[in-house]
Design a protein around this motif. Structure first.
Motif, PDB file in Angstrom:
ATOM      1  N   VAL A   1      40.485   8.258 -31.318  1.00 55.66           N
ATOM      2  CA  VAL A   1      39.807   8.399 -32.609  1.00 55.66           C
ATOM      3  C   VAL A   1      38.853   9.588 -32.585  1.00 55.66           C
ATOM      4  O   VAL A   1      38.763  10.359 -33.553  1.00 55.66           O
ATOM      5  CB  VAL A   1      39.054   7.102 -32.956  1.00 55.66           C
ATOM      6  CG1 VAL A   1      38.204   7.289 -34.205  1.00 55.66           C
ATOM      7  CG2 VAL A   1      40.029   5.955 -33.146  1.00 55.66           C
ATOM      8  N   LEU A   2      38.159   9.779 -31.476  1.00 57.59           N
ATOM      9  CA  LEU A   2      37.242  10.909 -31.354  1.00 57.59           C
ATOM     10  C   LEU A   2      37.988  12.235 -31.378  1.00 57.59           C
ATOM     11  O   LEU A   2      37.509  13.221 -31.960  1.00 57.59           O
ATOM     12  CB  LEU A   2      36.422  10.788 -30.062  1.00 57.59           C
ATOM     13  CG  LEU A   2      35.393   9.651 -30.034  1.00 57.59           C
ATOM     14  CD1 LEU A   2      34.763   9.545 -28.648  1.00 57.59           C
ATOM     15  CD2 LEU A   2      34.314   9.877 -31.089  1.00 57.59           C
ATOM     16  N   VAL A   3      39.162  12.270 -30.765  1.00 60.87           N
ATOM     17  CA  VAL A   3      39.970  13.497 -30.795  1.00 60.87           C
ATOM     18  C   VAL A   3      40.367  13.828 -32.228  1.00 60.87           C
ATOM     19  O   VAL A   3      40.314  14.988 -32.658  1.00 60.87           O
ATOM     20  CB  VAL A   3      41.211  13.339 -29.897  1.00 60.87           C
ATOM     21  CG1 VAL A   3      42.201  14.488 -30.133  1.00 60.87           C
ATOM     22  CG2 VAL A   3      40.807  13.298 -28.432  1.00 60.87           C
ATOM     23  N   VAL A   4      40.762  12.807 -32.987  1.00 53.91           N
ATOM     24  CA  VAL A   4      41.105  13.025 -34.397  1.00 53.91           C
ATOM     25  C   VAL A   4      39.880  13.511 -35.171  1.00 53.91           C
ATOM     26  O   VAL A   4      39.974  14.416 -36.015  1.00 53.91           O
ATOM     27  CB  VAL A   4      41.668  11.735 -35.021  1.00 53.91           C
ATOM     28  CG1 VAL A   4      41.885  11.911 -36.517  1.00 53.91           C
ATOM     29  CG2 VAL A   4      42.971  11.344 -34.347  1.00 53.91           C
ATOM     30  N   ALA A   5      38.717  12.930 -34.883  1.00 54.44           N
ATOM     31  CA  ALA A   5      37.491  13.343 -35.567  1.00 54.44           C
ATOM     32  C   ALA A   5      37.136  14.790 -35.269  1.00 54.44           C
ATOM     33  O   ALA A   5      36.627  15.509 -36.132  1.00 54.44           O
ATOM     34  CB  ALA A   5      36.334  12.423 -35.170  1.00 54.44           C
ATOM     35  N   VAL A   6      37.424  15.235 -34.046  1.00 54.20           N
ATOM     36  CA  VAL A   6      37.140  16.616 -33.681  1.00 54.20           C
ATOM     37  C   VAL A   6      38.160  17.559 -34.318  1.00 54.20           C
ATOM     38  O   VAL A   6      37.806  18.614 -34.864  1.00 54.20           O
ATOM     39  CB  VAL A   6      37.134  16.781 -32.145  1.00 54.20           C
ATOM     40  CG1 VAL A   6      37.056  18.255 -31.762  1.00 54.20           C
ATOM     41  CG2 VAL A   6      35.974  16.015 -31.536  1.00 54.20           C
ATOM     42  N   ALA A   7      39.432  17.185 -34.260  1.00 58.28           N
ATOM     43  CA  ALA A   7      40.492  18.068 -34.748  1.00 58.28           C
ATOM     44  C   ALA A   7      40.583  18.085 -36.270  1.00 58.28           C
ATOM     45  O   ALA A   7      40.778  19.152 -36.876  1.00 58.28           O
ATOM     46  CB  ALA A   7      41.833  17.638 -34.143  1.00 58.28           C
ATOM     47  N   ALA A   8      40.466  16.942 -36.906  1.00 55.39           N
ATOM     48  CA  ALA A   8      40.613  16.846 -38.360  1.00 55.39           C
ATOM     49  C   ALA A   8      39.654  15.806 -38.905  1.00 55.39           C
ATOM     50  O   ALA A   8      40.067  14.705 -39.279  1.00 55.39           O
ATOM     51  CB  ALA A   8      42.057  16.504 -38.731  1.00 55.39           C
ATOM     52  N   PRO A   9      38.365  16.108 -38.975  1.00 56.75           N
ATOM     53  CA  PRO A   9      37.392  15.107 -39.430  1.00 56.75           C
ATOM     54  C   PRO A   9      37.628  14.652 -40.864  1.00 56.75           C
ATOM     55  O   PRO A   9      37.241  13.548 -41.238  1.00 56.75           O
ATOM     56  CB  PRO A   9      36.049  15.827 -39.280  1.00 56.75           C
ATOM     57  CG  PRO A   9      36.381  17.275 -39.267  1.00 56.75           C
ATOM     58  CD  PRO A   9      37.722  17.382 -38.626  1.00 56.75           C
ATOM     59  N   GLY A  10      38.267  15.500 -41.679  1.00 60.99           N
ATOM     60  CA  GLY A  10      38.542  15.117 -43.056  1.00 60.99           C
ATOM     61  C   GLY A  10      39.475  13.939 -43.183  1.00 60.99           C
ATOM     62  O   GLY A  10      39.494  13.263 -44.220  1.00 60.99           O
ATOM     63  N   LEU A  11      40.265  13.661 -42.133  1.00 67.86           N
ATOM     64  CA  LEU A  11      41.141  12.492 -42.173  1.00 67.86           C
ATOM     65  C   LEU A  11      40.386  11.189 -41.965  1.00 67.86           C
ATOM     66  O   LEU A  11      40.876  10.122 -42.341  1.00 67.86           O
ATOM     67  CB  LEU A  11      42.231  12.627 -41.095  1.00 67.86           C
ATOM     68  CG  LEU A  11      43.213  13.793 -41.246  1.00 67.86           C
ATOM     69  CD1 LEU A  11      44.179  13.812 -40.068  1.00 67.86           C
ATOM     70  CD2 LEU A  11      43.971  13.690 -42.562  1.00 67.86           C
ATOM     71  N   VAL A  12      39.223  11.274 -41.367  1.00 64.99           N
ATOM     72  CA  VAL A  12      38.429  10.076 -41.070  1.00 64.99           C
ATOM     73  C   VAL A  12      37.344   9.858 -42.117  1.00 64.99           C
ATOM     74  O   VAL A  12      37.107   8.723 -42.546  1.00 64.99           O
ATOM     75  CB  VAL A  12      37.801  10.188 -39.664  1.00 64.99           C
ATOM     76  CG1 VAL A  12      37.025   8.918 -39.322  1.00 64.99           C
ATOM     77  CG2 VAL A  12      38.880  10.446 -38.614  1.00 64.99           C
ATOM     78  N   ALA A  13      36.683  10.927 -42.518  1.00 60.30           N
ATOM     79  CA  ALA A  13      35.588  10.829 -43.492  1.00 60.30           C
ATOM     80  C   ALA A  13      35.895  11.723 -44.684  1.00 60.30           C
ATOM     81  O   ALA A  13      36.137  12.925 -44.510  1.00 60.30           O
ATOM     82  CB  ALA A  13      34.272  11.233 -42.851  1.00 60.30           C
ATOM     83  N   ARG A  14      35.865  11.154 -45.869  1.00 61.95           N
ATOM     84  CA  ARG A  14      36.162  11.905 -47.086  1.00 61.95           C
ATOM     85  C   ARG A  14      34.933  12.600 -47.659  1.00 61.95           C
ATOM     86  O   ARG A  14      35.054  13.610 -48.352  1.00 61.95           O
ATOM     87  CB  ARG A  14      36.748  10.964 -48.154  1.00 61.95           C
ATOM     88  CG  ARG A  14      38.050  10.299 -47.735  1.00 61.95           C
ATOM     89  CD  ARG A  14      39.150  11.309 -47.572  1.00 61.95           C
ATOM     90  NE  ARG A  14      40.429  10.680 -47.244  1.00 61.95           N
ATOM     91  CZ  ARG A  14      41.556  11.362 -47.025  1.00 61.95           C
ATOM     92  NH1 ARG A  14      41.546  12.676 -47.077  1.00 61.95           N
ATOM     93  NH2 ARG A  14      42.671  10.719 -46.722  1.00 61.95           N
ATOM     94  N   ALA A  15      33.754  12.079 -47.384  1.00 62.62           N
ATOM     95  CA  ALA A  15      32.537  12.636 -47.973  1.00 62.62           C
ATOM     96  C   ALA A  15      32.174  13.971 -47.330  1.00 62.62           C
ATOM     97  O   ALA A  15      32.567  14.269 -46.190  1.00 62.62           O
ATOM     98  CB  ALA A  15      31.385  11.644 -47.825  1.00 62.62           C
ATOM     99  N   ASP A  16      31.412  14.773 -48.054  1.00 60.67           N
ATOM    100  CA  ASP A  16      30.914  16.051 -47.546  1.00 60.67           C
ATOM    101  C   ASP A  16      29.671  15.784 -46.698  1.00 60.67           C
ATOM    102  O   ASP A  16      28.681  15.228 -47.202  1.00 60.67           O
ATOM    103  CB  ASP A  16      30.584  16.974 -48.713  1.00 60.67           C
ATOM    104  CG  ASP A  16      30.159  18.371 -48.255  1.00 60.67           C
ATOM    105  OD1 ASP A  16      29.974  18.569 -47.041  1.00 60.67           O
ATOM    106  OD2 ASP A  16      30.013  19.244 -49.119  1.00 60.67           O
ATOM    107  N   PRO A  17      29.671  16.170 -45.426  1.00 60.22           N
ATOM    108  CA  PRO A  17      28.507  15.867 -44.578  1.00 60.22           C
ATOM    109  C   PRO A  17      27.263  16.659 -44.943  1.00 60.22           C
ATOM    110  O   PRO A  17      26.166  16.318 -44.491  1.00 60.22           O
ATOM    111  CB  PRO A  17      29.006  16.231 -43.174  1.00 60.22           C
ATOM    112  CG  PRO A  17      30.057  17.263 -43.409  1.00 60.22           C
ATOM    113  CD  PRO A  17      30.731  16.869 -44.689  1.00 60.22           C
ATOM    114  N   LEU A  18      27.406  17.711 -45.749  1.00 63.29           N
ATOM    115  CA  LEU A  18      26.264  18.546 -46.117  1.00 63.29           C
ATOM    116  C   LEU A  18      25.773  18.282 -47.538  1.00 63.29           C
ATOM    117  O   LEU A  18      24.759  18.845 -47.947  1.00 63.29           O
ATOM    118  CB  LEU A  18      26.627  20.027 -45.971  1.00 63.29           C
ATOM    119  CG  LEU A  18      27.097  20.481 -44.589  1.00 63.29           C
ATOM    120  CD1 LEU A  18      27.421  21.969 -44.593  1.00 63.29           C
ATOM    121  CD2 LEU A  18      26.061  20.170 -43.521  1.00 63.29           C
TER     122      LEU A  18
END
Length: 280
Positions: A28-45
């Motif tokens: 899951v962490l690898v996916v978050a690093v490679a494609a965070p948009g697949l895990v979280a839809r919101a804008d972090p900024l």
């Protein structure tokens, strides 16, 4: 009969639940690093002052921070900074440390001893303190943190590779290759190097966890990626003034940091057992 059946049972043994869980978390962490948009839809900024310090709910599963930014999105996108810097720093340390360790093991006695004493001096400093020294010279920033942590970890890999080189260079197959008239470069590339890097992946797996902790520590002190970039250490630093009114702001990046380091350590110890020939 009993002696024959025992190995079969070991070969068919199921993986440990803890190892499986650790590998799933790392995936899951690898996916978050490679494609965070697949895990979280919101804008972090994206800030929303009207939703500042909102508790976890349907719209924000982990709540919001003091600027109304989605904490879940910032934790997910922060993995790219925290884990990415850790991986890059470890790769730098592995590459440079392996080359220096190989050189120290193959060099003439005086040069090899000089390099070995240099490794000892650098190893006498705590890695975080040495990284702080490098940061003090180069200044804060993502790439400076990568260089600082990588330089601080170089002696660990250099000493291991040097010790392995001493063993391999005196082995029978290396002496036989020299007797056959192979060049020094060919002997090193084909016979020495492949046989001295065996412990390195094991150390590197656990070294990434140490690098992630160092990254978050430097970011907590304001020396890593600068705000508003989402990074776990930076998030912890920003949340310390709101621990009583909004503990979820600090809890989420803290749990993410702890889980990643624990899972990397579990995976590294599994590799260590496999390398040492013990039953997984």
């Amino acid at each position: 009969m009993m002696a024959v059946a025992a190995p079969a049972l070991r070969l068919g043994a199921r993986p440990r639940p803890g190892l499986v869980l650790a590998l799933l978390v790392l995936a899951v962490l690898v996916v978050a690093v490679a494609a965070p948009g697949l895990v979280a839809r919101a804008d972090p900024l994206a800030a929303d002052p009207l939703r500042a310090l909102a508790p976890p709910g349907a719209g924000h599963p982990l709540g919001t921070d003091h600027l109304g930014r989605d904490v879940f999105a910032r934790v997910v996108y922060g993995a790219r900074h925290s884990l990415g810097i850790g991986v890059l720093a470890t790769a730098l340390a592995v590459g440079v440390g392996s080359l220096l360790g190989l050189a120290a093991g193959l060099a003439a006695r005086l040069a090899g001893e000089a390099l070995a004493r240099l490794f000892d001096v650098l190893s006498s400093f705590p890695e975080l303190l040495l990284a702080l020294l490098v940061i003090a010279i180069t200044g804060p920033g993502t790439w400076n943190v990568v260089a600082a942590i990588g330089i601080a970890q170089i002696p660990t890999y250099a000493r291991v590779v040097r010790a392995q080189t001493f063993v391999v260079r005196r082995s029978g197959y290396v002496e036989q290759a020299v007797t056959f008239g192979h060049s020094r470069a060919r002997v090193v590339a084909r016979h020495v190097l492949p046989n001295v890097v065996g412990p390195v992946p094991v150390l590197a797996t656990m070294g990434i966890g140490q690098a992630v902790i160092a990254t978050s520590g430097l970011s907590f002190l304001g020396m890593g990626p600068q705000p508003p970039a989402p990074e776990w250490g930076t998030m912890l630093a920003e949340s310390r003034d709101y621990l009583r009114v909004a503990p979820w702001v600090a809890f989420s990046p803290g749990v993410a940091l702890t889980l990643s380091v624990v899972c990397l350590t579990v995976a590294g110890r599994h590799l260590q057992r496999r390398f040492e020939g013990r039953t997984p």
